[in-house]
Design a protein around this motif. Structure first.
Motif, PDB file in Angstrom:
ATOM      1  N   ASP A  53       0.839  -1.196   0.000  1.00  0.00           N
ATOM      2  CA  ASP A  53       0.000   0.000   0.000  1.00  0.00           C
ATOM      3  C   ASP A  53       0.878   1.250   0.000  1.00  0.00           C
ATOM      4  N   PRO A  54       0.880   2.051  -1.089  1.00  0.00           N
ATOM      5  CA  PRO A  54       1.695   3.269  -1.113  1.00  0.00           C
ATOM      6  C   PRO A  54       1.169   4.347  -0.181  1.00  0.00           C
ATOM      7  N   ILE A  55      -0.115   4.209   0.227  1.00  0.00           N
ATOM      8  CA  ILE A  55      -0.658   5.190   1.176  1.00  0.00           C
ATOM      9  C   ILE A  55      -0.056   4.964   2.552  1.00  0.00           C
ATOM     10  N   MET A  56       0.107   3.710   2.919  1.00  0.00           N
ATOM     11  CA  MET A  56       0.680   3.387   4.218  1.00  0.00           C
ATOM     12  C   MET A  56       2.151   3.804   4.289  1.00  0.00           C
ATOM     13  N   THR A  57       2.855   3.723   3.181  1.00  0.00           N
ATOM     14  CA  THR A  57       4.264   4.109   3.164  1.00  0.00           C
ATOM     15  C   THR A  57       4.444   5.614   3.003  1.00  0.00           C
ATOM     16  N   GLY A  58       3.358   6.347   2.801  1.00  0.00           N
ATOM     17  CA  GLY A  58       3.446   7.794   2.676  1.00  0.00           C
ATOM     18  C   GLY A  58       3.915   8.270   1.319  1.00  0.00           C
ATOM     19  N   GLN A  59       3.869   7.396   0.297  1.00  0.00           N
ATOM     20  CA  GLN A  59       4.334   7.802  -1.022  1.00  0.00           C
ATOM     21  C   GLN A  59       3.208   8.213  -1.959  1.00  0.00           C
ATOM     22  N   LEU A  60       1.991   8.033  -1.513  1.00  0.00           N
ATOM     23  CA  LEU A  60       0.833   8.421  -2.324  1.00  0.00           C
ATOM     24  C   LEU A  60      -0.329   8.719  -1.389  1.00  0.00           C
ATOM     25  N   THR A  61      -1.150   9.688  -1.753  1.00  0.00           N
ATOM     26  CA  THR A  61      -2.288  10.063  -0.909  1.00  0.00           C
ATOM     27  C   THR A  61      -3.583   9.580  -1.557  1.00  0.00           C
ATOM     28  N   ARG A  62      -4.613   9.449  -0.739  1.00  0.00           N
ATOM     29  CA  ARG A  62      -5.919   9.047  -1.258  1.00  0.00           C
ATOM     30  C   ARG A  62      -6.477  10.103  -2.208  1.00  0.00           C
ATOM     31  N   ALA A  63      -6.185  11.372  -1.902  1.00  0.00           N
ATOM     32  CA  ALA A  63      -6.660  12.447  -2.765  1.00  0.00           C
ATOM     33  C   ALA A  63      -6.017  12.357  -4.142  1.00  0.00           C
ATOM     34  N   GLU A  64      -4.733  11.974  -4.188  1.00  0.00           N
ATOM     35  CA  GLU A  64      -4.057  11.847  -5.474  1.00  0.00           C
ATOM     36  C   GLU A  64      -4.630  10.681  -6.270  1.00  0.00           C
ATOM     37  N   ILE A  65      -4.948   9.585  -5.580  1.00  0.00           N
ATOM     38  CA  ILE A  65      -5.562   8.429  -6.260  1.00  0.00           C
ATOM     39  C   ILE A  65      -6.943   8.804  -6.789  1.00  0.00           C
ATOM     40  N   ALA A  66      -7.735   9.519  -5.978  1.00  0.00           N
ATOM     41  CA  ALA A  66      -9.072   9.929  -6.417  1.00  0.00           C
ATOM     42  C   ALA A  66      -8.989  10.869  -7.611  1.00  0.00           C
ATOM     43  N   LYS A  67      -8.014  11.747  -7.628  1.00  0.00           N
ATOM     44  CA  LYS A  67      -7.839  12.664  -8.753  1.00  0.00           C
ATOM     45  C   LYS A  67      -7.494  11.888 -10.020  1.00  0.00           C
ATOM     46  N   GLY A  68      -6.681  10.838  -9.882  1.00  0.00           N
ATOM     47  CA  GLY A  68      -6.329  10.028 -11.042  1.00  0.00           C
ATOM     48  C   GLY A  68      -7.505   9.201 -11.530  1.00  0.00           C
ATOM     49  N   GLU A  69      -8.322   8.710 -10.621  1.00  0.00           N
ATOM     50  CA  GLU A  69      -9.488   7.935 -11.024  1.00  0.00           C
ATOM     51  C   GLU A  69     -10.512   8.815 -11.738  1.00  0.00           C
ATOM     52  N   GLY A  70     -10.542  10.102 -11.361  1.00  0.00           N
ATOM     53  CA  GLY A  70     -11.492  11.014 -11.991  1.00  0.00           C
ATOM     54  C   GLY A  70     -11.009  11.558 -13.321  1.00  0.00           C
ATOM     55  N   ASP A  71      -9.712  11.552 -13.573  1.00  0.00           N
ATOM     56  CA  ASP A  71      -9.147  12.097 -14.813  1.00  0.00           C
ATOM     57  C   ASP A  71      -8.143  11.092 -15.349  1.00  0.00           C
ATOM     58  N   ILE A  72      -8.455  10.453 -16.470  1.00  0.00           N
ATOM     59  CA  ILE A  72      -7.602   9.417 -17.011  1.00  0.00           C
ATOM     60  C   ILE A  72      -6.264   9.958 -17.490  1.00  0.00           C
ATOM     61  N   ASN A  73      -6.208  11.273 -17.766  1.00  0.00           N
ATOM     62  CA  ASN A  73      -4.965  11.893 -18.232  1.00  0.00           C
ATOM     63  C   ASN A  73      -4.082  12.417 -17.089  1.00  0.00           C
ATOM     64  N   HIS A  74      -4.574  12.285 -15.850  1.00  0.00           N
ATOM     65  CA  HIS A  74      -3.809  12.777 -14.709  1.00  0.00           C
ATOM     66  C   HIS A  74      -2.646  11.838 -14.433  1.00  0.00           C
ATOM     67  N   ARG A  75      -1.485  12.413 -14.208  1.00  0.00           N
ATOM     68  CA  ARG A  75      -0.283  11.639 -13.890  1.00  0.00           C
ATOM     69  C   ARG A  75      -0.049  11.703 -12.379  1.00  0.00           C
ATOM     70  N   LEU A  76       0.002  10.543 -11.781  1.00  0.00           N
ATOM     71  CA  LEU A  76       0.181  10.469 -10.328  1.00  0.00           C
ATOM     72  C   LEU A  76       1.548  11.027  -9.933  1.00  0.00           C
ATOM     73  N   LYS A  77       1.564  11.687  -8.789  1.00  0.00           N
ATOM     74  CA  LYS A  77       2.800  12.285  -8.288  1.00  0.00           C
ATOM     75  C   LYS A  77       3.145  11.700  -6.929  1.00  0.00           C
ATOM     76  N   LEU A  78       4.426  11.424  -6.739  1.00  0.00           N
ATOM     77  CA  LEU A  78       4.906  10.928  -5.454  1.00  0.00           C
ATOM     78  C   LEU A  78       4.789  12.018  -4.394  1.00  0.00           C
ATOM     79  N   SER A  79       4.384  11.629  -3.207  1.00  0.00           N
ATOM     80  CA  SER A  79       4.333  12.581  -2.103  1.00  0.00           C
ATOM     81  C   SER A  79       5.746  12.847  -1.602  1.00  0.00           C
ATOM     82  N   ASP A  80       5.972  14.065  -1.128  1.00  0.00           N
ATOM     83  CA  ASP A  80       7.272  14.410  -0.561  1.00  0.00           C
ATOM     84  C   ASP A  80       7.477  13.637   0.733  1.00  0.00           C
TER      85      ASP A  80
END
Length: 230
Positions: A53-80
């Motif tokens: 789970d990248p959310i548990m490791t802090g490398q991806l947020t749920r908001a970023e996943i939701a944004k990608g699911e809503g826009d097929i052209n959205h490129r996921l970004k690693l969390s700082d």
């Protein structure tokens, strides 16, 4: 330190199983080929790999996943990352260029001869060699000992004068100061042992007695008239 995704294939397995992201989005985020992500989804690849789970490791947020699911052209970004771990510096002997490695035995010979107080570890830091080589040169058992010539490592470019001075100062700490050379005053412990004859002042050092001098002059004057009468 570069921010990179941990365990990309395990992360892709989790994203395939738990999100509605496209194969292209998962492939871009996990640095995989879209066909490889499709093979993961079809069960043809990554069998036996447990999803991470990248959310548990802090490398991806749920908001970023939701944004990608809503826009097929959205490129996921690693969390700082919340904590940045600095890259560890390599510890070990100083690196010596290939063109200068043949000069190291001569430099070691110079250091052993001119600075015997230096420890093997200090010499190793200065010229980048092994303790075994230093020990062989100290004991004159080096295979090429007959042709070695002591050469200053600073002149050879193997180390700087500042580094050499620092190591010499470290090695000199706690060592007794060398005995002074040349003419010096005798210590009090020796002068106190002189015999009375040696300690007595010489005649030329005695103070003149004024009364004795005048008495001698008077005696000379009293003798002078008598000598004239004769």
């Amino acid at each position: 330190m570069a921010n990179t995704l941990l365990m990309p294939k395990a992360t892709a397995v989790w994203l395939v199983d738990n999100t509605a992201l496209s194969f292209d989005q998962i492939a871009q985020f996990c640095s995989l080929h879209p066909l490889e992500v499709k093979a993961i989804a079809d069960g043809e690849s990554a069998q036996g790999i447990k999803g991470m789970d990248p959310i548990m490791t802090g490398q991806l947020t749920r908001a970023e996943i939701a944004k990608g699911e809503g826009d097929i052209n959205h490129r996921l970004k690693l969390s700082d990352p919340k904590v940045r771990v600095p890259e560890s510096k390599r510890k070990g002997p100083r690196y010596t260029p290939l063109s200068k490695r043949q000069d190291r035995p001569n430099a070691i010979y110079w250091l052993v001869k001119n600075h015997p107080e230096l420890k093997d570890a200090q010499i190793s830091r200065l010229v980048g060699t092994t303790k075994a080589t230093i020990e062989q040169i100290r004991e004159r058992k080096h295979w090429n000992m007959a042709t070695l010539t002591p050469l200053d490592p600073v002149a050879l470019g193997l180390c700087s004068q500042i580094d050499l001075d620092i190591e010499v100062q470290r090695a000199s700490r706690g060592r007794e100061a060398p005995a002074p050379t040349g003419d010096t005053l005798l210590p009090a412990s020796l002068t106190e042992r002189l015999t009375p004859e040696q300690a007595a002042p010489k005649d030329e050092d005695k103070e003149l007695d004024a009364n004795a001098v005048f008495a001698k002059l008077s005696a000379l004057k009293s003798k002078t008239p008598d000598e004239d009468e004769e």
